[in-house]
Design a protein around this motif. Structure first.
Motif, PDB file in Angstrom:
ATOM      1  N   GLY A 122       0.810  -1.219   0.000  1.00  0.00           N
ATOM      2  CA  GLY A 122       0.000   0.000   0.000  1.00  0.00           C
ATOM      3  C   GLY A 122       0.835   1.257   0.000  1.00  0.00           C
ATOM      4  N   GLU A 123       1.979   1.221   0.675  1.00  0.00           N
ATOM      5  CA  GLU A 123       2.859   2.394   0.691  1.00  0.00           C
ATOM      6  C   GLU A 123       3.369   2.706  -0.717  1.00  0.00           C
ATOM      7  OE1 GLU A 123       5.976   1.684   3.401  1.00  0.00           O
ATOM      8  OE2 GLU A 123       4.671   1.338   5.149  1.00  0.00           O
TER       9      GLU A 123
ATOM     10  N   THR B 274       0.608   4.284  -2.719  1.00  0.00           N
ATOM     11  CA  THR B 274       0.417   5.675  -2.286  1.00  0.00           C
ATOM     12  C   THR B 274       1.472   6.584  -2.896  1.00  0.00           C
ATOM     13  OG1 THR B 274      -0.559   4.942  -0.201  1.00  0.00           O
ATOM     14  CG2 THR B 274       0.270   7.201  -0.292  1.00  0.00           C
TER      15      THR B 274
ATOM     16  N   SER C  76       0.551   7.351  -6.441  1.00  0.00           N
ATOM     17  CA  SER C  76      -0.525   8.344  -6.490  1.00  0.00           C
ATOM     18  C   SER C  76       0.000   9.744  -6.210  1.00  0.00           C
ATOM     19  CB  SER C  76      -1.603   7.974  -5.470  1.00  0.00           C
ATOM     20  OG  SER C  76      -2.639   8.944  -5.453  1.00  0.00           O
ATOM     21  N   ASP C  77       0.857   9.886  -5.188  1.00  0.00           N
ATOM     22  CA  ASP C  77       1.416  11.206  -4.865  1.00  0.00           C
ATOM     23  C   ASP C  77       2.259  11.749  -6.006  1.00  0.00           C
ATOM     24  OD1 ASP C  77       0.190  11.070  -2.415  1.00  0.00           O
ATOM     25  OD2 ASP C  77       1.982  10.381  -1.345  1.00  0.00           O
TER      26      ASP C  77
END
Length: 407
Positions: free
Chosen positions: A230-231, A234, A237-238
């Motif tokens: 998940g990291e 993320t 996405s960032d």
């Protein structure tokens, strides 16, 4: 897809209309002044005279012919051929009838100059018609008993031709100046296109490369450490959001309205040297081991200098993530009073202690990006060097003056 328009920029219609109106006012003022001066006795012997026929007393006809040699100058710029035709015919009739000399005959010179300077089409035909008209006038004056000799007519015709050529020379100089301005505008437009192309390359290449590396890392973690996948997603996405932010900034330069952003807006929206730490952090989140060293006190620089320094670090880290993923990279920034020095070094495969989940084996040259960087830094009177290290790694070093040469 962005498409560049090759159409030359034209002045706004209101500006063109205002310029035409101002010229019309000036021409009208000239015609009115000449019309008034034409009736001053002290100036009556100054003007264009040929024929020397016996004089006649002033009459309404001579007054009308005088006005016909001056008032048409009000349209000398808008319709130069028509102006010359009316003034020339009035001058010919005035001389053939032996009307009193008048300063208004100077209008013939002004009409000839205006035709040479402002007539754009049928110039040869107009010159031929004017020459033929003068030849007819010379024959008529000779038949009416003019004491002028052929040499006198030729001398006067040469003077009239000289007035036409003066107008022609002015027209050529104006055309050459307009061409220089057009070429300068094209050069400026090409330079702006190249600048924006470099910006697009820097933004897209860096962020897309980071997203690919982060996605590869997330895919690797799905099997080795699912709780950490998940990291990685993320981080992807960032990075995508940051890419969109910078692209919006670049697209703002290409607004359809053509409005240029102010210097304060550009400074607020463009990446700066103070955001290099963010670049390093994002590279670390992508799995690239980066060491960041900053020496000297950070000083306020111009937007161009700050952006160039930022792009150097960005391109070097992009190449490291693309061509040497997982290898140790060091970013060193030295702040000086007169210059900024940036060094980015990536270790070779022999000295790398960590292997990335998706190591790439292409060459580390960076090609297009480094070429654009060299040009960007050179425009600021700086230097950029890039090349391989003895251990198989890659090294980028840039020196950027604190005050750019363009300031």
């Amino acid at each position: 897809m962005l498409r560049w328009s090759r159409r030359p920029s034209l002045p706004p219609r209101p500006l063109v209309w205002l310029t035409d109106r101002q010229q019309d006012v000036r021409d009208g003022g000239l015609a009115l002044v000449l019309a008034v001066l034409a009736f001053l006795p002290t100036l009556s012997q100054i003007g264009a005279q040929i024929g020397e026929l016996p004089g006649r007393p002033s009459s309404p006809l001579s007054i009308g012919l005088t006005l016909a040699q001056t008032l048409p100058l009000a349209v000398r710029t808008r319709w130069p051929a028509a102006c010359l035709a009316v003034v020339g015919c009035a001058f010919a009739v005035h001389q053939a009838l032996g009307c009193p000399a008048t300063f208004g005959s100077v209008g013939l010179y002004a009409a000839l100059y205006s035709a040479g300077a402002h007539q754009t089409s049928f110039r040869r035909a107009l010159a031929a018609a004017a020459s033929a008209g003068y030849a007819v006038l010379a024959v008529v004056l000779h038949r009416l008993g003019s004491p002028e000799r052929i040499a006198d007519y030729l001398a006067f015709s040469l003077f009239l031709a000289g007035v036409w050529l003066v107008g022609t020379g002015v027209r050529k100089r104006r055309a050459e100046e307009a061409e220089r301005r057009r070429l300068a505008a094209e050069v400026a437009a090409d330079a702006e296109r190249a600048r924006i192309a470099r910006e697009l390359h820097d933004v897209v290449t860096h962020h897309v490369t980071a997203m690919v590396v982060q996605a590869d890392a997330a895919q690797f973690l799905l099997t080795s450490a699912p709780e950490r996948a998940g990291e990685g997603l993320t981080a992807v996405s960032d990075t995508g959001r940051r890419a969109l932010t910078e692209l919006r900034h670049l697209l703002g330069v290409l607004e359809a309205t053509g409005r240029s952003a102010s210097a304060s807006e550009s400074a607020d929206r463009a990446p700066t040297l103070g955001k290099v730490a963010d670049l390093v952090e994002r590279a670390r989140m992508s799995g690239q081991p980066v060491e960041f060293i900053e020496r000297g006190g950070r000083r306020t620089r111009s937007v161009d200098v700050e952006l160039a320094a930022y792009r150097v670090v960005q391109e070097a880290l992009t190449n490291a993530m693309k061509h040497a993923a997982g290898r140790r990279t060091q970013v060193l920034v030295r702040h000086g009073d007169e210059r900024i020095e940036i060094e980015v070094a990536t270790e070779g495969a022999d000295s790398s202690s960590a292997a990335a989940p998706a190591t790439r084996h292409e060459g580390p040259g960076g090609g297009r990006g480094l070429t654009g960087l060299r040009e960007r830094v050179r425009m600021l009177d700086g230097e950029l060097e890039a090349g391989p290290r003895p251990d198989g790694g890659f090294h980028v070093r840039a020196v950027i003056p604190a005050q750019s040469a363009q300031e």
